[in-house]
Design an enzyme around this catalytic site. Structure first.
Site, PDB file in Angstrom:
ATOM      1  N   GLY A  46       1.767   4.760  13.253  1.00 52.66           N
ATOM      2  CA  GLY A  46       2.322   3.242  13.816  1.00 52.66           C
ATOM      3  C   GLY A  46       1.559   2.784  14.994  1.00 52.66           C
ATOM      4  O   GLY A  46       1.373   1.605  14.927  1.00 52.66           O
ATOM      5  N   LYS A  49       0.911  -1.168  -0.074  1.00 50.56           N
ATOM      6  CA  LYS A  49       0.148   0.137  -0.029  1.00 50.56           C
ATOM      7  C   LYS A  49       0.658   1.252  -0.139  1.00 50.56           C
ATOM      8  O   LYS A  49       1.358   1.610   0.903  1.00 50.56           O
ATOM      9  CB  LYS A  49      -0.917   0.081   0.977  1.00 50.56           C
ATOM     10  CG  LYS A  49      -2.034   1.114   1.153  1.00 50.56           C
ATOM     11  CD  LYS A  49      -1.786   1.878   2.324  1.00 50.56           C
ATOM     12  CE  LYS A  49      -2.432   3.453   2.329  1.00 50.56           C
ATOM     13  NZ  LYS A  49      -1.834   4.336   1.305  1.00 50.56           N
ATOM     14  N   GLU A  87       8.649  16.153  15.540  1.00 45.58           N
ATOM     15  CA  GLU A  87       9.120  15.798  14.346  1.00 45.58           C
ATOM     16  C   GLU A  87       8.307  16.734  13.297  1.00 45.58           C
ATOM     17  O   GLU A  87       7.114  16.824  13.181  1.00 45.58           O
ATOM     18  CB  GLU A  87       8.864  14.487  13.704  1.00 45.58           C
ATOM     19  CG  GLU A  87       9.540  14.286  12.490  1.00 45.58           C
ATOM     20  CD  GLU A  87       9.284  12.597  11.844  1.00 45.58           C
ATOM     21  OE1 GLU A  87       7.972  12.294  11.930  1.00 45.58           O
ATOM     22  OE2 GLU A  87      10.156  12.087  11.328  1.00 45.58           O
ATOM     23  N   GLU A 131       8.712   1.125  11.403  1.00 47.02           N
ATOM     24  CA  GLU A 131       9.574   2.307  11.124  1.00 47.02           C
ATOM     25  C   GLU A 131       9.192   3.666  11.149  1.00 47.02           C
ATOM     26  O   GLU A 131       8.392   3.967  10.290  1.00 47.02           O
ATOM     27  CB  GLU A 131      10.422   2.086   9.571  1.00 47.02           C
ATOM     28  CG  GLU A 131      11.223   0.894   9.554  1.00 47.02           C
ATOM     29  CD  GLU A 131      12.492   0.738  10.259  1.00 47.02           C
ATOM     30  OE1 GLU A 131      13.057   1.686  10.466  1.00 47.02           O
ATOM     31  OE2 GLU A 131      12.840  -0.320  10.261  1.00 47.02           O
ATOM     32  N   CYS A 149      13.499  10.775   7.266  1.00 45.04           N
ATOM     33  CA  CYS A 149      12.906  10.403   8.854  1.00 45.04           C
ATOM     34  C   CYS A 149      14.074  10.666   9.842  1.00 45.04           C
ATOM     35  O   CYS A 149      14.105  10.955  11.059  1.00 45.04           O
ATOM     36  CB  CYS A 149      12.697   8.864   8.786  1.00 45.04           C
ATOM     37  SG  CYS A 149      13.778   7.884   8.097  1.00 45.04           S
ATOM     38  N   GLY A 158       6.113   4.847   8.748  1.00 37.27           N
ATOM     39  CA  GLY A 158       5.288   6.226   8.740  1.00 37.27           C
ATOM     40  C   GLY A 158       5.500   6.898   9.947  1.00 37.27           C
ATOM     41  O   GLY A 158       6.386   6.749  10.828  1.00 37.27           O
ATOM     42  N   SER A 159       4.482   7.625  10.216  1.00 34.70           N
ATOM     43  CA  SER A 159       4.525   8.345  11.680  1.00 34.70           C
ATOM     44  C   SER A 159       4.315   7.564  12.912  1.00 34.70           C
ATOM     45  O   SER A 159       3.759   6.382  12.662  1.00 34.70           O
ATOM     46  CB  SER A 159       3.569   9.568  11.727  1.00 34.70           C
ATOM     47  OG  SER A 159       2.201   9.018  11.287  1.00 34.70           O
ATOM     48  N   THR A 160       4.758   8.120  14.127  1.00 33.28           N
ATOM     49  CA  THR A 160       4.698   7.287  15.346  1.00 33.28           C
ATOM     50  C   THR A 160       3.213   6.890  15.527  1.00 33.28           C
ATOM     51  O   THR A 160       2.720   6.024  16.096  1.00 33.28           O
ATOM     52  CB  THR A 160       5.514   8.102  16.225  1.00 33.28           C
ATOM     53  OG1 THR A 160       6.862   7.954  15.867  1.00 33.28           O
ATOM     54  CG2 THR A 160       5.113   7.486  17.669  1.00 33.28           C
TER      55      THR A 160
HETATM   56  P1  NAD Z   1       1.935   8.603   7.790  1.00 30.92           P
HETATM   57  O1  NAD Z   1       1.926   7.668   9.129  1.00 30.92           O
HETATM   58  O2  NAD Z   1       0.619   9.630   7.764  1.00 30.92           O
HETATM   59  O3  NAD Z   1       1.430   7.543   6.646  1.00 30.92           O
HETATM   60  C1  NAD Z   1       2.501   6.397   6.420  1.00 30.92           C
HETATM   61  C2  NAD Z   1       1.366   5.303   5.475  1.00 30.92           C
HETATM   62  O4  NAD Z   1       0.548   4.815   6.568  1.00 30.92           O
HETATM   63  C3  NAD Z   1       0.702   5.854   4.334  1.00 30.92           C
HETATM   64  O5  NAD Z   1       0.783   4.765   3.410  1.00 30.92           O
HETATM   65  C4  NAD Z   1      -0.550   6.037   4.687  1.00 30.92           C
HETATM   66  O6  NAD Z   1      -1.421   6.114   3.905  1.00 30.92           O
HETATM   67  C5  NAD Z   1      -0.734   5.020   5.806  1.00 30.92           C
HETATM   68  N1  NAD Z   1      -1.767   5.119   7.016  1.00 30.92           N
HETATM   69  C6  NAD Z   1      -2.370   6.467   7.328  1.00 30.92           C
HETATM   70  N2  NAD Z   1      -3.370   6.036   8.242  1.00 30.92           N
HETATM   71  C7  NAD Z   1      -3.194   4.763   8.510  1.00 30.92           C
HETATM   72  C8  NAD Z   1      -3.940   3.843   9.265  1.00 30.92           C
HETATM   73  N3  NAD Z   1      -5.014   4.234  10.167  1.00 30.92           N
HETATM   74  N4  NAD Z   1      -3.632   2.595   9.267  1.00 30.92           N
HETATM   75  C9  NAD Z   1      -2.897   2.173   8.407  1.00 30.92           C
HETATM   76  N5  NAD Z   1      -2.116   2.986   7.629  1.00 30.92           N
HETATM   77  C10 NAD Z   1      -2.264   4.262   7.654  1.00 30.92           C
HETATM   78  O7  NAD Z   1       3.152   8.916   7.438  1.00 30.92           O
HETATM   79  P2  NAD Z   1       3.668   9.950   6.384  1.00 30.92           P
HETATM   80  O8  NAD Z   1       3.120  11.431   6.439  1.00 30.92           O
HETATM   81  O9  NAD Z   1       3.371   9.211   5.167  1.00 30.92           O
HETATM   82  O10 NAD Z   1       5.121   9.981   6.323  1.00 30.92           O
HETATM   83  C11 NAD Z   1       5.861  10.643   7.051  1.00 30.92           C
HETATM   84  C12 NAD Z   1       6.360   9.879   8.429  1.00 30.92           C
HETATM   85  O11 NAD Z   1       7.000   8.751   7.977  1.00 30.92           O
HETATM   86  C13 NAD Z   1       7.395  10.696   9.372  1.00 30.92           C
HETATM   87  O12 NAD Z   1       6.921  10.533  10.797  1.00 30.92           O
HETATM   88  C14 NAD Z   1       8.638   9.880   9.003  1.00 30.92           C
HETATM   89  O13 NAD Z   1       9.703  10.216  10.046  1.00 30.92           O
HETATM   90  C15 NAD Z   1       8.229   8.557   8.831  1.00 30.92           C
HETATM   91  N6  NAD Z   1       9.333   7.963   8.430  1.00 30.92           N
HETATM   92  C16 NAD Z   1      10.054   6.912   8.810  1.00 30.92           C
HETATM   93  C17 NAD Z   1      11.210   6.184   8.206  1.00 30.92           C
HETATM   94  C18 NAD Z   1      11.838   5.069   9.087  1.00 30.92           C
HETATM   95  O14 NAD Z   1      12.838   4.366   8.545  1.00 30.92           O
HETATM   96  N7  NAD Z   1      11.939   5.191  10.489  1.00 30.92           N
HETATM   97  C19 NAD Z   1      11.432   6.348   6.701  1.00 30.92           C
HETATM   98  C20 NAD Z   1      10.476   7.344   6.106  1.00 30.92           C
HETATM   99  C21 NAD Z   1       9.543   8.110   6.675  1.00 30.92           C
END
Ligand code: NAD
Length: 504
Positions: free
Chosen positions: A260, A202, A408, A277, A311, A255-257
């Site tokens: 997550g 996804k 962040e 992550e 990130c 994605g975001s904490t």
């Molecule tokens: P996000 O958490 O908003 O979204 C990440 C993914 O999760 C997207 O595909 C989104 O559609 C999906 N998502 C959203 N809501 C969901 C839910 N309720 N259930 C399941 N999936 C859902 O993050 P973002 O804004 O797309 O990305 C930025 C974040 O990602 C930042 O916090 C960044 O630090 C983190 N990030 C971490 C790493 C790492 O390796 N630790 C790498 C890159 C980005």
């Protein structure tokens, strides 16, 4: 100052062909399909607001079909049963195809995400190819152990013989964010496929195009249909349905904490294995004995690369007071000289953020910090025809409890604090809910290694920042996540250990 952004177009023939299709269906088995609901979403170029095409707005019904398709491929298909060498050959071929299509993929990524073209062309797309090549090798190194036991009971004339096997975990849901779409996708797919798993991918709703193009390359490389399925759509619909689906064995989430945490609770239903992550607020420590010709541009790159949407971006700067002005002014000078522009312009150093929503969010952090007493040495403005650009920004006069220091921001904004000693720098660096990465800049070996041991973080860089390689594990401690991606051990994220104990 108004920022004028020209309406630049893709120039590579394959990128033009892909974009010319207009609609980009998603992949279920070997079928390229619309969402069952018939709804579509628009891919938008954040630099100009131009619509690049449409992709399906999937929902739980599409997720269900994708999971069933992946399950059938896992239980009955050829992939898990192939020899490691056969799997390796296909994964290597994926890496080659990515490399062959590097210009096309870089253009698509820039148009969809906004990033300067060189970020994709020279870092992220080659990085994606390397992930597939590295894990092609790892596919042939999945090994168990023979185990010496001390079991007392042994039938007369018999022996106990015990060993471990590693078996693919099953159906994997891979959920990816928007900041570095293709390479982060590769970091999940390559080890999952090396392990013999089948996947539902996804992509983020802001950046789905290169994932869909990768789907075509996977099939072209010889990946059997159904081994990778792609469902596009909203995170709180498609992502949430995957996290809760009882047919998914493992979630690999980046994605975001905050999200997550919700993935983790949804995954509890059938106790899926989970790798997370998550976010970061990575400290950069500059000591007075650092080589300033390296440290100043290095610290600037740590925060401004990919327009700060990394990130592990070095977003908190702790500089020894004796060199604080030199370092902060040096970074501010670099920021002042950076060219904001359309990512397809090869001279652009700072592109737009991925969306107006993200730019508004970043700008709000800057404004709140200024209201709270911080001072912008440089930057701070939101610009561009769609207000998607944020100037590279350096904030000083910040306190440890301010939101701009603790949270962040995920944009080109660094907060700088003077420190009087390494001890103070380490205490402030560790004062965070996050622990993804950190860097220390010094010419003293002892300072460097003492800091590396004491920084609470998944990665520590010494005299560098943002050094990535498929061989280097990356991931976080504390609320930056669970587990590691990249590196040999990443295949274990997708393997179950099975113990076999026999009386022979
Ligand atoms: P996000 O958490 O908003 O979204 C990440 C993914 O999760 C997207 O595909 C989104 O559609 C999906 N998502 C959203 N809501 C969901 C839910 N309720 N259930 C399941 N999936 C859902 O993050 P973002 O804004 O797309 O990305 C930025 C974040 O990602 C930042 O916090 C960044 O630090 C983190 N990030 C971490 C790493 C790492 O390796 N630790 C790498 C890159 C980005």
């Amino acid at each position: 100052m108004s920022l004028v952004i020209p309406e630049l177009q893709a120039s590579h023939a394959d990128a033009l062909e892909f974009l010319g299709r207009g609609d980009h269906p998603m992949l279920l088995g070997e079928q390229w399909v619309a969402a069952r609901s018939g709804e579509w979403m628009e891919a938008v170029n954040p630099a100009t607001g131009a619509v690049l095409g449409r992709f399906p707005n999937g929902d739980a019904a599409d997720v269900d079909i994708a999971v069933q398709t992946a399950r059938a491929a896992f239980e009955q298909g050829p992939w898990p049963a192939m020899t490691p060498a056969q799997r390796a050959k296909i994964l290597w071929r994926v890496g080659e195809l990515i490399e062959q299509h590097i210009d096309e993929l870089s253009e698509l990524e820039t148009l969809d995400q906004g990033k300067p073209i060189w970020v994709g062309r020279y870092a992220e797309i080659p990085g994606a190819a390397e992930q597939f090549r590295f894990f092609a090798g790892q596919a042939q190194r999945i090994e168990g152990q023979t185990l010496p036991t001390s079991i007392n009971y042994q039938p007369p004339g018999k022996q106990v013989f015990a060993y471990t096997l590693k078996a693919p975990v099953g159906v994997v849901a891979a959920i990816v964010p928007w900041n570095s779409p293709l390479v982060l996708t590769a970091m999940k797919l390559a080890p999952a496929l090396a392990a013999g798993c089948c996947v539902v991918l996804k992509p983020a709703e802001d950046t789905s195009l290169t994932a869909l193009r990768l789907g075509e390359l996977l099939l072209e490389a010889g990946l059997p249909p159904g081994v990778v399925n792609i469902v596009t759509g909203r995170g709180d619909v498609v992502g949430a349905a995957l996290a809760a689906h009882p047919g998914v064995d493992k979630i690999s989430f980046t994605g975001s904490t905050q999200v997550g945490r919700s993935v983790l609770s949804a995954a509890g239903g059938n106790l899926k294995k989970v790798t997370l992550e998550l976010g970061g607020k990575s400290p950069v420590i500059v000591m007075p004995d650092a080589d300033m010709d390296l440290a100043i541009p290095g610290a600037a790159n740590a925060i401004f690369f990919n327009t700060g949407q990394v990130c592990v971006a070095g977003s908190r700067l702790y500089v020894h007071r004796s060199v604080f002005d030199q370092v902060v002014n040096g970074i501010a000078d670099i920021a002042r000289g950076m060219k904001l522009g359309h990512g397809l312009d090869a001279t652009t150093q700072i592109g737009p953020l991925v969306s107006r929503k993200q730019a508004d969010r970043v700008h709000r952090y800057v404004q709140d910090a200024l209201t709270d007493g911080a001072k912008a040495v440089v930057g701070g403005r939101q610009l561009g025809p769609n207000n998607t650009f944020i100037e590279p920004t350096v904030l000083v006069n910040v306190r440890p409890d301010m939101a701009c220091v603790q949270e962040e921001i995920f944009g080109p904004v660094v907060v700088a604090t003077p420190v009087d000693s390494l001890e103070e720098a380490l205490a402030l660096a560790n004062d965070s809910i996050y622990g993804l990465a950190a860097s220390i800049w010094t010419s003293d070996l002892s300072t460097a290694h003492r800091a590396a041991a004491r920084l609470k973080s998944g990665t520590v860089w010494i005299n560098c920042h943002l050094m990535f390689d498929a061989s280097l594990p990356i991931g976080g401690v504390r609320q930056s996540g669970w587990g590691r991606e990249s590196g040999q051990a990443a295949v274990d994220n997708f393997l179950e250990l099975k113990t076999v104990c026999a009386v022979v």
